[in-house]
Design a protein around this motif. Structure first.
Motif, PDB file in Angstrom:
ATOM      1  N   TYR A   1      54.789  32.191  59.984  1.00 50.49           N
ATOM      2  CA  TYR A   1      54.113  31.245  60.868  1.00 50.49           C
ATOM      3  C   TYR A   1      53.934  31.830  62.267  1.00 50.49           C
ATOM      4  CZ  TYR A   1      55.245  28.128  57.027  1.00 50.49           C
ATOM      5  OH  TYR A   1      55.352  27.566  55.782  1.00 50.49           O
ATOM      6  N   PHE A   2      54.882  32.609  62.699  1.00 52.16           N
ATOM      7  CA  PHE A   2      54.756  33.275  63.996  1.00 52.16           C
ATOM      8  C   PHE A   2      53.578  34.244  63.992  1.00 52.16           C
ATOM      9  CE2 PHE A   2      55.878  37.084  66.526  1.00 52.16           C
ATOM     10  CZ  PHE A   2      55.788  36.522  67.788  1.00 52.16           C
ATOM     11  N   VAL A   3      53.447  35.038  62.919  1.00 50.99           N
ATOM     12  CA  VAL A   3      52.338  35.987  62.816  1.00 50.99           C
ATOM     13  C   VAL A   3      51.002  35.250  62.755  1.00 50.99           C
ATOM     14  CG1 VAL A   3      51.314  37.795  61.398  1.00 50.99           C
ATOM     15  CG2 VAL A   3      53.791  37.727  61.719  1.00 50.99           C
TER      16      VAL A   3
ATOM     17  N   TRP B   1      48.757  47.411  47.112  1.00 53.16           N
ATOM     18  CA  TRP B   1      47.798  47.503  48.222  1.00 53.16           C
ATOM     19  C   TRP B   1      48.501  47.315  49.561  1.00 53.16           C
ATOM     20  CZ3 TRP B   1      43.964  43.483  45.731  1.00 53.16           C
ATOM     21  CH2 TRP B   1      43.305  44.081  44.649  1.00 53.16           C
ATOM     22  N   THR B   2      49.443  46.368  49.589  1.00 57.83           N
ATOM     23  CA  THR B   2      50.165  46.102  50.836  1.00 57.83           C
ATOM     24  C   THR B   2      51.010  47.304  51.236  1.00 57.83           C
ATOM     25  OG1 THR B   2      50.273  43.778  50.169  1.00 57.83           O
ATOM     26  CG2 THR B   2      51.675  44.451  51.986  1.00 57.83           C
ATOM     27  N   PHE B   3      51.645  47.952  50.268  1.00 55.36           N
ATOM     28  CA  PHE B   3      52.375  49.190  50.558  1.00 55.36           C
ATOM     29  C   PHE B   3      51.441  50.236  51.166  1.00 55.36           C
ATOM     30  CE2 PHE B   3      56.115  48.216  47.752  1.00 55.36           C
ATOM     31  CZ  PHE B   3      57.094  48.609  48.658  1.00 55.36           C
ATOM     32  N   TYR B   4      50.258  50.346  50.601  1.00 56.74           N
ATOM     33  CA  TYR B   4      49.295  51.338  51.090  1.00 56.74           C
ATOM     34  C   TYR B   4      48.903  51.042  52.534  1.00 56.74           C
ATOM     35  CZ  TYR B   4      45.336  54.584  50.886  1.00 56.74           C
ATOM     36  OH  TYR B   4      44.469  55.617  51.122  1.00 56.74           O
ATOM     37  N   TYR B   5      48.624  49.766  52.815  1.00 54.30           N
ATOM     38  CA  TYR B   5      48.263  49.384  54.183  1.00 54.30           C
ATOM     39  C   TYR B   5      49.436  49.576  55.142  1.00 54.30           C
ATOM     40  CZ  TYR B   5      43.546  47.521  53.627  1.00 54.30           C
ATOM     41  OH  TYR B   5      42.186  47.396  53.430  1.00 54.30           O
ATOM     42  N   LEU B   6      50.637  49.299  54.673  1.00 55.01           N
ATOM     43  CA  LEU B   6      51.802  49.487  55.534  1.00 55.01           C
ATOM     44  C   LEU B   6      51.972  50.957  55.898  1.00 55.01           C
ATOM     45  CD1 LEU B   6      54.341  48.391  56.916  1.00 55.01           C
ATOM     46  CD2 LEU B   6      55.560  48.680  54.753  1.00 55.01           C
ATOM     47  N   GLY B   7      51.820  51.841  54.902  1.00 52.09           N
ATOM     48  CA  GLY B   7      51.899  53.267  55.200  1.00 52.09           C
ATOM     49  C   GLY B   7      50.804  53.721  56.144  1.00 52.09           C
ATOM     50  N   SER B   8      49.608  53.166  55.968  1.00 53.78           N
ATOM     51  CA  SER B   8      48.491  53.539  56.841  1.00 53.78           C
ATOM     52  C   SER B   8      48.657  52.985  58.248  1.00 53.78           C
ATOM     53  CB  SER B   8      47.169  53.032  56.247  1.00 53.78           C
ATOM     54  OG  SER B   8      46.952  53.560  54.948  1.00 53.78           O
ATOM     55  N   SER B   9      49.487  51.936  58.407  1.00 51.82           N
ATOM     56  CA  SER B   9      49.673  51.309  59.721  1.00 51.82           C
ATOM     57  C   SER B   9      50.448  52.191  60.684  1.00 51.82           C
ATOM     58  CB  SER B   9      50.399  49.963  59.563  1.00 51.82           C
ATOM     59  OG  SER B   9      49.636  49.068  58.790  1.00 51.82           O
ATOM     60  N   PHE B  10      51.111  53.227  60.180  1.00 53.93           N
ATOM     61  CA  PHE B  10      51.870  54.115  61.057  1.00 53.93           C
ATOM     62  C   PHE B  10      50.982  55.174  61.708  1.00 53.93           C
ATOM     63  CE2 PHE B  10      55.198  52.284  58.466  1.00 53.93           C
ATOM     64  CZ  PHE B  10      56.241  52.127  59.364  1.00 53.93           C
ATOM     65  N   GLN B  11      49.690  55.137  61.424  1.00 47.77           N
ATOM     66  CA  GLN B  11      48.757  56.052  62.065  1.00 47.77           C
ATOM     67  C   GLN B  11      48.234  55.431  63.360  1.00 47.77           C
ATOM     68  OE1 GLN B  11      45.699  57.562  59.387  1.00 47.77           O
ATOM     69  NE2 GLN B  11      46.934  56.978  57.606  1.00 47.77           N
TER      70      GLN B  11
ATOM     71  N   SER C   1      50.322  45.559  63.152  1.00 52.22           N
ATOM     72  CA  SER C   1      49.963  45.881  61.774  1.00 52.22           C
ATOM     73  C   SER C   1      51.206  46.170  60.939  1.00 52.22           C
ATOM     74  CB  SER C   1      49.018  47.087  61.750  1.00 52.22           C
ATOM     75  OG  SER C   1      48.611  47.382  60.435  1.00 52.22           O
ATOM     76  N   ILE C   2      52.139  46.906  61.507  1.00 54.90           N
ATOM     77  CA  ILE C   2      53.391  47.193  60.787  1.00 54.90           C
ATOM     78  C   ILE C   2      54.150  45.902  60.523  1.00 54.90           C
ATOM     79  CG2 ILE C   2      55.640  48.318  60.978  1.00 54.90           C
ATOM     80  CD1 ILE C   2      54.263  50.562  62.544  1.00 54.90           C
ATOM     81  N   LEU C   3      54.222  45.027  61.549  1.00 54.26           N
ATOM     82  CA  LEU C   3      54.928  43.758  61.372  1.00 54.26           C
ATOM     83  C   LEU C   3      54.266  42.899  60.296  1.00 54.26           C
ATOM     84  CD1 LEU C   3      56.022  42.322  64.840  1.00 54.26           C
ATOM     85  CD2 LEU C   3      57.441  43.216  63.004  1.00 54.26           C
ATOM     86  N   PHE C   4      52.941  42.823  60.337  1.00 57.20           N
ATOM     87  CA  PHE C   4      52.231  41.942  59.406  1.00 57.20           C
ATOM     88  C   PHE C   4      52.406  42.408  57.958  1.00 57.20           C
ATOM     89  CE2 PHE C   4      48.451  40.921  56.904  1.00 57.20           C
ATOM     90  CZ  PHE C   4      48.445  39.539  57.005  1.00 57.20           C
ATOM     91  N   PHE C   5      52.196  43.672  57.690  1.00 58.67           N
ATOM     92  CA  PHE C   5      52.281  44.143  56.308  1.00 58.67           C
ATOM     93  C   PHE C   5      53.729  44.256  55.835  1.00 58.67           C
ATOM     94  CE2 PHE C   5      47.969  45.651  57.429  1.00 58.67           C
ATOM     95  CZ  PHE C   5      47.278  44.980  56.426  1.00 58.67           C
ATOM     96  N   SER C   6      54.661  44.417  56.758  1.00 63.38           N
ATOM     97  CA  SER C   6      56.076  44.328  56.366  1.00 63.38           C
ATOM     98  C   SER C   6      56.400  42.916  55.915  1.00 63.38           C
ATOM     99  CB  SER C   6      56.974  44.723  57.538  1.00 63.38           C
ATOM    100  OG  SER C   6      56.777  46.061  57.908  1.00 63.38           O
ATOM    101  N   HIS C   7      55.877  41.927  56.657  1.00 66.19           N
ATOM    102  CA  HIS C   7      56.077  40.538  56.252  1.00 66.19           C
ATOM    103  C   HIS C   7      55.424  40.257  54.903  1.00 66.19           C
ATOM    104  CE1 HIS C   7      53.525  36.862  55.919  1.00 66.19           C
ATOM    105  NE2 HIS C   7      54.717  36.356  55.716  1.00 66.19           N
ATOM    106  N   ALA C   8      54.230  40.832  54.683  1.00 72.62           N
ATOM    107  CA  ALA C   8      53.545  40.613  53.408  1.00 72.62           C
ATOM    108  C   ALA C   8      54.379  41.139  52.251  1.00 72.62           C
ATOM    109  CB  ALA C   8      52.177  41.273  53.426  1.00 72.62           C
ATOM    110  N   LEU C   9      55.068  42.259  52.460  1.00 76.50           N
ATOM    111  CA  LEU C   9      55.948  42.784  51.411  1.00 76.50           C
ATOM    112  C   LEU C   9      57.133  41.866  51.195  1.00 76.50           C
ATOM    113  CD1 LEU C   9      56.008  46.620  52.111  1.00 76.50           C
ATOM    114  CD2 LEU C   9      54.913  45.418  50.235  1.00 76.50           C
ATOM    115  N   TYR C  10      57.720  41.335  52.270  1.00 74.59           N
ATOM    116  CA  TYR C  10      58.819  40.378  52.136  1.00 74.59           C
ATOM    117  C   TYR C  10      58.357  39.155  51.347  1.00 74.59           C
ATOM    118  CZ  TYR C  10      62.105  42.628  55.365  1.00 74.59           C
ATOM    119  OH  TYR C  10      62.989  43.481  55.958  1.00 74.59           O
ATOM    120  N   ALA C  11      57.180  38.647  51.706  1.00 75.70           N
ATOM    121  CA  ALA C  11      56.684  37.447  51.054  1.00 75.70           C
ATOM    122  C   ALA C  11      56.312  37.703  49.606  1.00 75.70           C
ATOM    123  CB  ALA C  11      55.465  36.912  51.812  1.00 75.70           C
ATOM    124  N   GLY C  12      55.854  38.919  49.315  1.00 79.70           N
ATOM    125  CA  GLY C  12      55.382  39.194  47.978  1.00 79.70           C
ATOM    126  C   GLY C  12      56.434  39.691  47.028  1.00 79.70           C
TER     127      GLY C  12
END
Length: 660
Positions: free
Chosen positions: A281-283, A183-193, A415-426
């Motif tokens: 924590y910054f996000v 799901w996070t990958f999907y949101y990350l791809g959608s964040s480039f719109q 949005s790109i930063l947040f979901f990129s971080h979610a992928l790092y964390a996950g």
């Protein structure tokens, strides 16, 4: 309990007096030389375990008597285990393992489902009386035994099923956790719109944003339910529908990332970990500041902090609090134990326990302000109470966070930063270590298998093939969870895989170590590892000892009893969908399958021991004129110090005689 420094000194003197640095002795009667040299080069040797390669077995002695000229062949050396490059690598990796999507995704929706602020009460009770003690127990077991979740139970072979049960729980978690990453990958791809597809700036969302109040759905809810899940096309568990192929590709990418992480191992290069460990924590700070400026946000925060005492009488609240502590900290799934097994022997596990557990739960509490401020704003826009603003399911964070991101200036960038971080964390690569939740879960499974089949460690081709087949099997099973009705199956597995089954496993782990292995011996093992710990560690050990013996077993037993009494009364639902009885029964079977491994393998262990003949049953057929005293040699299967005696070299071994 004596002061820790005195215990360390006494233990070191005792060890120095009883175990010489190197000694060679000859077995009486056969001239076999036994090397009992004791070193501290590996965790296994430091733990007091005497390797089977250091002592000549009676079988070898018998062969030597018949063939005096032949020498005893050396046993093949086991491939060495990896170790963390330093204590901070392990500490930050554990923080990355524990602090992640579980804090920003699972905690908020459980808190929202269970009455907001009242959920914090059982949550912190479970933290201090079950989470922290069990976390320290797992770290200490793995570090002292230098083994995975199955092999480490050589300290008490009767409880080997605990390790098997951990792997079963970890399997269920791995199965559905990578779907979150998909799901996070999907949101990350959608964040480039641009504009973001879930924002009010998108043309197709104008019907949902035209009015400031009395809107039934927000754009983020529409995007989640229709574009991502497709749940509007499914009627329930019995109607999964077709696989959503965009998500299938995202899930494949997620498992490829996990495969590469596992293949590379626990160590890498770089200093990026210091950035990725602090970036979440910054996000969160940015989202909290933005949420605080929105209309109605204070209502959401008030719902978050104000307890509704009626919910405390609900067994589901206590069950969710316990499962969230175990889920968030990674207790009972084998990941912590496996990661700690790569530690250096003298790593301070008490310090790590305090830093990781308090930091993890503090992050969950902190992330709640970001979620509930956004929920307050959504409730204000819809004109409904906060507890009715959204579905209280796993997708809550995938509704609230995108809603907040769409309201920020430069929303695409954030949005790109947040979901990129979610992928790092996950699941992602974080520089000096691979600190990720899914990596930790998979590491628990792989370490257990590699410890049972150590030849895989030294054969890169076989290890690669094993990891590839394992990840591919998980991918195929995960396709069910990304169908139109996949969210219903996802919620079922999420609700029961870390429920009563996991609590039973951790309960038996606590009882087994405290009463079978011995809580005093276990505390002494910790003292052996952290002799340089400050004096305050002594008082903390008293607290942990009291928890292991009294508070933790009592609290877990109380919650289990409450759960079993109220389970049939507590409905399971996702949104407006109420799960059928057969669905709940299937979930109960999943939890029961995990915890029943304890009983099954205990029976197997007792059965194996019962069918083995004792040496004494044919003693009259073995040279009855001999005056030697025949003593059955003992096989040591735990982290205990072995003192060789005369009987170890003169004992008869029935298996050797029967083979001859």
């Amino acid at each position: 309990m004596k002061p820790l420094t005195e215990q360390c000194s006494e233990h070191q003197k005792k060890s120095a007096g009883e175990m010489p640095s190197e000694e060679t002795r000859t077995a009486p009667g056969n001239g076999v030389t036994v090397n009992t040299a004791t070193t501290r080069e590996s965790p296994a040797q430091q733990n007091g375990i005497v390797s089977s390669h250091d002592v000549i077995s009676p079988v070898s002695q018998s062969q030597t008597e018949h063939q005096p000229s032949s020498s005893t062949p050396a046993a093949p050396a086991q491939p060495p285990r990896e170790q963390w490059g330093g204590k901070y690598e392990f500490l930050l990796s554990c923080i990355g393992y524990c602090v992640g999507l579980g804090n920003v995704w699972r905690f908020p929706y459980l808190c929202y489902r269970n009455g907001g602020g009242v959920f914090l009460i059982p949550y912190f009770i479970m933290l201090f009386f079950t989470g922290m003690p069990l976390f320290l127990m797992e770290l200490s077991l793995g570090q002292y035994g230098a083994a995975g979740p199955i092999t480490v139970w050589k300290c008490c072979p009767l409880l080997k099923g605990i390790g098997i049960g951990m792997l079963c729980v970890s399997t269920f978690v791995c199965l559905y956790y990578n779907v979150i990453i998909a799901w996070t990958f999907y949101y990350l791809g959608s964040s480039f719109q641009s504009p973001l597809p879930w924002s009010c700036d998108a043309l197709h969302n104008i019907p949902f944003c035209g009015n400031k109040t009395n809107v039934t759905q927000s754009p983020s809810e529409v995007f989640w339910n229709e574009k991502v899940l497709g749940v509007v096309n499914s009627a329930g568990l019995h109607d999964p529908g077709p696989v959503r192929w965009p998500l299938a590709l995202c899930l494949l990418a997620a498992w490829i990332v996990i495969f590469l992480c596992m293949l590379k191992g626990i160590r890498s290069s770089g200093k990026v970990v210091y950035v990725t460990a602090t970036f979440p924590y910054f996000v969160l700070v940015v989202l909290i500041i933005r949420g605080a400026t929105l209309e109605g946000s204070l209502n959401g925060v008030a719902f978050y902090l104000t307890p509704n005492w009626i919910h405390l009488a609900n067994a589901q609240v206590w069950n969710d609090a316990a499962s969230q502590i175990f889920y968030s900290l990674g207790i009972g799934v084998g990941g912590l134990l496996s990661m700690a097994s790569y530690n250096k022997f003298d790593n301070n596990v008490i310090r790590d326990t305090l830093v990781i557990t308090i930091g993890n739960c503090g992050t969950s509490f902190f992330a709640g302000f970001a979620i509930f401020s956004i929920l307050g704003h959504m409730a204000w826009r819809k004109g409904v109470p906060v507890d009715k603003v959204a579905d209280s399911g796993p997708g809550l964070a995938f509704v609230a966070y995108p809603e907040a991101l769409a309201l920020l200036p430069g929303s695409v960038f954030w949005s790109i930063l947040f979901f990129s971080h979610a992928l790092y964390a996950g699941s992602g690569y974080t520089g000096k270590t691979l600190q990720c939740i899914q990596f930790g879960n998979m590491e628990g499974i792989c370490t257990a298998v590699l410890d049972e089949f150590p030849q895989l460690r030294s054969n890169l081709k076989h290890k690669t093939l094993f990891l590839a087949l394992l990840c591919f099997a998980f991918y195929l099973m995960g396709l069910l969870l990304i169908t139109d009705g996949g969210i219903y199956w996802f919620t079922l597995i999420d609700s029961f895989s870390t429920s009563f089954g996991l609590i039973i496993i951790t309960l038996f782990m606590c009882i087994g170590i405290s009463f079978f292995y011995g809580v005093n011996q276990f505390c002494q093992d910790i003292v052996d590892m952290i002799c340089r710990c400050p004096p305050w560690c002594t008082k903390l050990l008293l607290y942990f000892k009291a928890c292991w013996v009294v508070f933790t077993p009592f609290l877990l037993t109380f919650i289990l009893t409450y759960i079993f009494i109220e389970m049939y009364r507590t409905p399971l639902h996702y949104g407006t969908y109420l799960y059928p009885t057969w669905g709940k029964a299937l979930g109960v079977c999943m939890g029961a399958f995990c915890c029943l491994q304890i009983l099954v393998w205990a029976i197997v262990a007792r059965f194996k021991k019962s069918i083995r003949p004792l040496n004494s049953w044919r003693v009259n057929n073995i040279n009855t004129t001999s005056q030697e005293q025949h003593v059955e040699p003992q096989q040591v299967e735990g982290p205990f110090t072995v003192n060789l005696t005369e009987a170890d070299f003169t004992a008869m071994n029935w298996e050797a005689i029967s083979e001859a």
